[in-house]
Design an enzyme around this catalytic site. Structure first.
Site, PDB file in Angstrom:
ATOM      1  N   SER A 122      -7.262  -8.075  -1.759  1.00  0.00           N
ATOM      2  CA  SER A 122      -5.992  -7.459  -2.143  1.00  0.00           C
ATOM      3  C   SER A 122      -5.027  -8.426  -2.798  1.00  0.00           C
ATOM      4  O   SER A 122      -4.364  -8.087  -3.788  1.00  0.00           O
ATOM      5  CB  SER A 122      -5.315  -6.831  -0.927  1.00  0.00           C
ATOM      6  OG  SER A 122      -6.148  -5.907  -0.307  1.00  0.00           O
ATOM      7  N   HIS A 180      -0.193  -9.542   0.199  1.00  0.00           N
ATOM      8  CA  HIS A 180       0.112  -8.694  -0.956  1.00  0.00           C
ATOM      9  C   HIS A 180       1.318  -9.238  -1.724  1.00  0.00           C
ATOM     10  O   HIS A 180       1.294  -9.316  -2.954  1.00  0.00           O
ATOM     11  CB  HIS A 180       0.399  -7.256  -0.508  1.00  0.00           C
ATOM     12  CG  HIS A 180      -0.797  -6.537   0.007  1.00  0.00           C
ATOM     13  ND1 HIS A 180      -0.730  -5.242   0.452  1.00  0.00           N
ATOM     14  CD2 HIS A 180      -2.090  -6.911   0.156  1.00  0.00           C
ATOM     15  CE1 HIS A 180      -1.926  -4.850   0.848  1.00  0.00           C
ATOM     16  NE2 HIS A 180      -2.764  -5.856   0.681  1.00  0.00           N
TER      17      HIS A 180
END
Length: 188
Positions: A122, A180
Site C-alpha cells: 500500500s 499510507h
C-alpha cells in the site's frame, strides 16, 4: 504468448510486480514457510534487524482481498507513473516509496508503543498514486464500485491526505495509516 508480446515494457514491469506480490502471497499460505516469511517478509517494530524485512514486506499480503485491492490500484496507476518516470526510475521510486512508508510506519508504532508488525504494498502504491495525482490534478478518477461519481485527482489527493492524517492522529487501526501517509507524502 501474444498477450505478453503485445504489452509495452512498462506494463511488463507492472505484471512482474503483480506476479511477485502473488507469489509472495502464495508463500504466506504455506505453513511450513511461516517462520521464514515472518522473519524476512514482515516489518516488525520489535525485530533486531528491520532493513531487509521492511523492504521485502512491500511484497507481502496475507488476505486475498488485500492483495487484490493493492494489485488493482497498482495496475490502474502504475502505467501513468511509468510514463512520468521511465521504467527504471519508476521501479526505484516504487521501492523507495515503500521503504519510506514502512519506516514511517515503524516510527509511528515505536512512538505509540505498538508492537504490531505490518506488511503490504500500500505505501509504495499510494506513493505512485500521489505522484500521478500531483502531476495530473485535473484528471478524472472514480472508485471501481462507484464509477458514476467521478472526481478530480486533486480532490482524491486532498481526501486521502486528510483521511490518512486523521487515521494517524486518531490512532485508527483498520489500515496502517502511517504507511499510507508516508507513501502519499513521498509521492507528492
Amino acid at each position: 504468448m501474444g498477450y505478453w508480446t503485445d504489452l509495452n515494457d512498462g506494463k511488463k514491469l507492472i505484471v512482474g510486480l503483480i506476479a511477485i506480490n502473488c507469489i509472495v502471497f502464495s508463500l504466506w499460505q504455506l505453513r511450513s514457510l511461516q517462520p521464514v516469511m515472518t522473519k524476512y517478509f514482515l516489518s516488525d517494530p520489535t525485530a533486531k534487524k528491520i532493513g531487509l524485512p521492511t523492504l521485502l514486506s512491500i511484497f507481502s499480503h496475507i488476505a486475498p482481498f488485500h492483495v487484490f485491492c493493492n494489485m488493482y490500484v497498482l495496475w490502474s496507476f502504475a502505467d501513468a507513473a511509468i510514463h512520468m518516470f521511465g521504467k527504471e526510475q519508476f521501479l526505484f521510486f516504487y521501492m523507495s516509496a515503500g521503504m519510506f512508508a514502512g519506516i514511517l510506519s515503524l516510527m509511528n508504532k515505536l512512538a505509540r508503543g505498538v508492537h504490531q508488525p505490518s506488511l503490504g504494498a500500500s505505501g509504495a502504491i499510494i506513493g505512485a498514486l500521489g505522484a500521478v495525482c500531483t502531476a495530473f490534478p485535473d484528471s478524472k478518477l472514480s472508485i471501481i464500485f462507484l464509477p458514476m461519481y467521478p472526481f478530480s485527482a486533486e480532490s482524491a489527493l486532498t481526501a486521502l491526505l486528510c483521511f490518512e492524517s486523521l487515521g494517524v492522529l486518531l490512532k485508527w487501526r483498520f489500515f496502517d495509516h502511517a504507511a499510507h501517509l508516508g507513501g502519499l507524502l513521498f509521492g507528492m
